[in-house]
Design an enzyme around this catalytic site. Structure first.
Site, PDB file in Angstrom:
ATOM      1  N   HIS A 114       0.813  -0.989  -0.170  1.00  0.00           N
ATOM      2  CA  HIS A 114      -0.017   0.072  -0.093  1.00  0.00           C
ATOM      3  C   HIS A 114       0.992   1.312  -0.076  1.00  0.00           C
ATOM      4  O   HIS A 114       1.959   1.208   0.426  1.00  0.00           O
ATOM      5  CB  HIS A 114      -0.931  -0.162   1.388  1.00  0.00           C
ATOM      6  CG  HIS A 114      -1.908   1.072   1.620  1.00  0.00           C
ATOM      7  ND1 HIS A 114      -1.599   2.264   1.626  1.00  0.00           N
ATOM      8  CD2 HIS A 114      -3.322   0.877   1.231  1.00  0.00           C
ATOM      9  CE1 HIS A 114      -2.739   2.980   1.799  1.00  0.00           C
ATOM     10  NE2 HIS A 114      -3.797   2.154   1.686  1.00  0.00           N
ATOM     11  N   ASP A 121       2.893  -4.401   8.140  1.00  0.00           N
ATOM     12  CA  ASP A 121       1.808  -3.870   8.033  1.00  0.00           C
ATOM     13  C   ASP A 121       0.616  -4.724   8.273  1.00  0.00           C
ATOM     14  O   ASP A 121       0.407  -5.396   7.309  1.00  0.00           O
ATOM     15  CB  ASP A 121       1.887  -3.081   6.703  1.00  0.00           C
ATOM     16  CG  ASP A 121       0.351  -2.537   6.348  1.00  0.00           C
ATOM     17  OD1 ASP A 121      -0.624  -2.649   7.262  1.00  0.00           O
ATOM     18  OD2 ASP A 121       0.470  -1.822   5.309  1.00  0.00           O
ATOM     19  N   GLN A 179      -4.572  -5.182   6.988  1.00  0.00           N
ATOM     20  CA  GLN A 179      -5.501  -5.886   6.453  1.00  0.00           C
ATOM     21  C   GLN A 179      -5.746  -7.219   7.216  1.00  0.00           C
ATOM     22  O   GLN A 179      -6.617  -8.325   7.055  1.00  0.00           O
ATOM     23  CB  GLN A 179      -5.335  -6.317   5.100  1.00  0.00           C
ATOM     24  CG  GLN A 179      -5.486  -5.186   4.117  1.00  0.00           C
ATOM     25  CD  GLN A 179      -6.880  -4.537   3.967  1.00  0.00           C
ATOM     26  OE1 GLN A 179      -8.099  -5.071   4.484  1.00  0.00           O
ATOM     27  NE2 GLN A 179      -7.052  -3.154   3.778  1.00  0.00           N
ATOM     28  N   LYS A 223     -10.221  -1.036  10.652  1.00  0.00           N
ATOM     29  CA  LYS A 223     -10.342  -1.977   9.980  1.00  0.00           C
ATOM     30  C   LYS A 223     -10.509  -3.190  10.543  1.00  0.00           C
ATOM     31  O   LYS A 223     -10.191  -4.486  10.305  1.00  0.00           O
ATOM     32  CB  LYS A 223      -9.181  -2.168   8.855  1.00  0.00           C
ATOM     33  CG  LYS A 223      -8.799  -1.126   8.041  1.00  0.00           C
ATOM     34  CD  LYS A 223      -7.674  -1.385   6.853  1.00  0.00           C
ATOM     35  CE  LYS A 223      -7.228  -0.141   6.243  1.00  0.00           C
ATOM     36  NZ  LYS A 223      -8.126   0.295   5.278  1.00  0.00           N
ATOM     37  N   CYS A 259      -4.949   2.400  -3.622  1.00  0.00           N
ATOM     38  CA  CYS A 259      -3.502   2.873  -3.191  1.00  0.00           C
ATOM     39  C   CYS A 259      -2.385   1.789  -3.370  1.00  0.00           C
ATOM     40  O   CYS A 259      -1.572   1.868  -2.035  1.00  0.00           O
ATOM     41  CB  CYS A 259      -3.659   3.173  -1.287  1.00  0.00           C
ATOM     42  SG  CYS A 259      -4.787   4.615  -1.210  1.00  0.00           S
TER      43      CYS A 259
HETATM   44  C1  LIG Z   1      -2.310  -2.807   3.535  1.00  0.00           C
HETATM   45  C2  LIG Z   1      -2.658  -1.274   4.097  1.00  0.00           C
HETATM   46  N1  LIG Z   1      -1.796  -0.679   4.776  1.00  0.00           N
HETATM   47  C3  LIG Z   1      -1.998   0.702   5.347  1.00  0.00           C
HETATM   48  C4  LIG Z   1      -3.334   1.126   4.986  1.00  0.00           C
HETATM   49  C5  LIG Z   1      -3.483   2.460   5.494  1.00  0.00           C
HETATM   50  O1  LIG Z   1      -4.504   2.500   6.690  1.00  0.00           O
HETATM   51  P1  LIG Z   1      -4.999   3.793   7.250  1.00  0.00           P
HETATM   52  O2  LIG Z   1      -5.543   4.723   6.150  1.00  0.00           O
HETATM   53  O3  LIG Z   1      -5.878   3.292   8.320  1.00  0.00           O
HETATM   54  O4  LIG Z   1      -3.702   4.478   8.067  1.00  0.00           O
HETATM   55  C6  LIG Z   1      -4.330   0.422   4.387  1.00  0.00           C
HETATM   56  C7  LIG Z   1      -5.643   1.014   4.370  1.00  0.00           C
HETATM   57  O5  LIG Z   1      -6.485   0.531   3.290  1.00  0.00           O
HETATM   58  C8  LIG Z   1      -3.982  -0.852   4.078  1.00  0.00           C
HETATM   59  O6  LIG Z   1      -4.971  -1.618   3.299  1.00  0.00           O
END
Ligand SMILES: Cc1ncc(COP(=O)(O)O)c(C=O)c1O
Length: 420
Positions: A127, A204, A207, A230, A377
């Site tokens: 992402h 990270d 998900q 999430k 993203c």
């Molecule tokens: C794999 C992953 N990393 C990071 C993020 C960013 O999360 P946040 O917008 O809650 O900071 C997302 C959001 O969709 C994501 O799916």
């Protein structure tokens, strides 16, 4: 599984007149909110709200206790041994930035000053939140940003990973589960490989956390980050787990009240531990909601959640695969799908032959079916796979077979309309 979700009734949005027969298939963007969480936040704001770690009066002391207790709840939820390893922030994005600029940057800066080359390793599925901070640091310290390839199954290619790691690798940052492909990386194995090269690891978990028990101790990563929203909690609240031995050497990258033990006009001493990374006021309502979300999932139990999600994911993939014009971004092998449906299929990204993704999403929306269309993203991943955009359907606790049936019918309608 009966065809209905036993937990759908816990989510007030489905009984709202504003969204009649909502078919929500965008949980990877954000999960809907159960009443338990909304009530806990409402209750906190109405009857217990004060600033934490600030007042000496009872109301404030109670809030401080709530926040500190929340660290223990979160630690237990992700298999960390102590609440001392948990720091609250605004979400995964902030967590990664924090680690990048508080932990990795000093290491890079030191190597740079000594004239040593550096590289940073990420994977091809990341992402943007787990790409842009590393791009910035690579640029600032003339480091190389190395990207691990993915296999045909959409997980990290471990042989390639081993080739990319070397004595100059300052960090390996990777997602536990891709927000586009829905595949889980073998995080334990990846961290073991990184350890052999003495490379610190950042996972990270945005998900991953809602789809099964996370165990950071077993993964043995240095850092793990995720967002409350999430996980059926509120937006604007997230968690950074870190091995506490790292905290001492880390300098906070955002500065302000609540994180200093002593300040004068020329210098400041920071408090020890995770609180050092929490300047300003805590998002207490968010933390309260996060704790409630964790308790909600706990009450349901992971085995029940997983059983529900696995059956649903299998049904989703099987149903979509039957559409002749369905073009998935990655085709999960039947063997893998049967063995571990959730690990491969709670999130699917796809295209319909000869139909633009945005048209598909708009036509689905006209039938109250919410999916996401675009690059989610993860533009470089789409580029790698040779497409600019996909439609993404992602599952949550409230979904059931009827949602999948609606999606399939909606896709069929969209396809006939656009190509007929
Ligand atoms: C794999 C992953 N990393 C990071 C993020 C960013 O999360 P946040 O917008 O809650 O900071 C997302 C959001 O969709 C994501 O799916």
């Amino acid at each position: 599984m009966t065809s209905a979700s036993p937990w759908k009734q816990d989510f007030p949005i489905f009984s709202s007149h504003a969204h009649p027969s909502l078919c929500y298939l965008d949980s990877a963007a954000t999960c809907l909110t159960p009443k338990h969480v909304a009530d806990a936040v409402y209750h906190y704001q109405c009857y217990s709200h004060a600033n934490s770690h600030k007042g000496l009066y009872q109301l404030s002391a109670n809030v401080t206790e709530k926040v500190e207790h929340a660290r223990e709840t979160v630690a237990d939820f992700i298999g960390a041994t102590s609440g001392a390893s948990i720091s609250f922030n605004s979400g995964t994005t902030e967590g990664i930035n924090l680690i990048a600029f508080s932990f990795v940057e000093p290491i890079l800066s030191d190597a740079y000053k000594k004239g040593k080359p550096s590289n940073l390793v990420i994977s091809a599925v990341e992402h943007h939140a787990n790409l842009l901070p590393w791009q910035r640091l690579a640029e600032r310290y003339q480091a190389e940003l190395r990207v691990v390839k993915i296999t045909d199954e959409g997980i990290m290619d471990l042989a390639h990973l081993s080739q990319l790691l070397d004595n100059n690798t300052r960090v390996l940052a990777f997602s536990h589960c891709s927000n586009v492909l829905g595949r889980f990386n073998p995080a334990e194995q990846i961290c073991r490989i990184a350890k052999r090269h003495h490379v610190p690891t950042i996972v990270d978990g945005a998900q991953a956390v809602a789809h099964g028990k996370t165990n950071v101790s077993a993964i043995d990563c240095d850092f793990y980050v995720f967002s409350a929203h999430k996980l059926y909690g509120p937006t604007g609240c997230g968690v950074m787990y870190g091995k506490t031995e790292h905290f001492e050497q880390m300098r906070p990258y955002q500065l302000g009240g609540g994180i200093v033990s002593k300040v004068n006009f020329t210098e400041s001493d920071f408090v020890a531990g995770a609180t050092k990374f929490e300047p300003g006021s805590h998002h207490v309502a968010g933390i309260v909601g996060l704790v409630e979300a964790i308790e909600y999932l706990h009450d349901i139990s992971w085995p029940d959640i997983q059983q529900h999600m696995e059956k649903l994911a299998l049904y989703l993939n099987t149903s979509l695969n039957e559409l002749p014009y369905y073009q998935p971004l990655i085709v999960p092998s039947a063997k893998r799908l049967a063995a571990q449906p959730t690990e491969v299929a709670s999130i699917v990204s796809f295209r319909l032959k000869n139909v633009h993704c945005h048209d598909v999403a708009s036509l689905l929306d006209s039938n109250n079916i919410a999916v996401r269309a675009g690059h989610h993203c993860a533009q470089p991943l789409h580029e790698t796979l040779g497409v600019t955009a996909t439609v993404r359907a992602s599952l949550g606790l409230y979904n059931d077979f009827s949602d999948v049936d609606k999606l399939v019918a909606g896709l069929d309608q969209a396809y006939q309309l656009m190509t007929g």
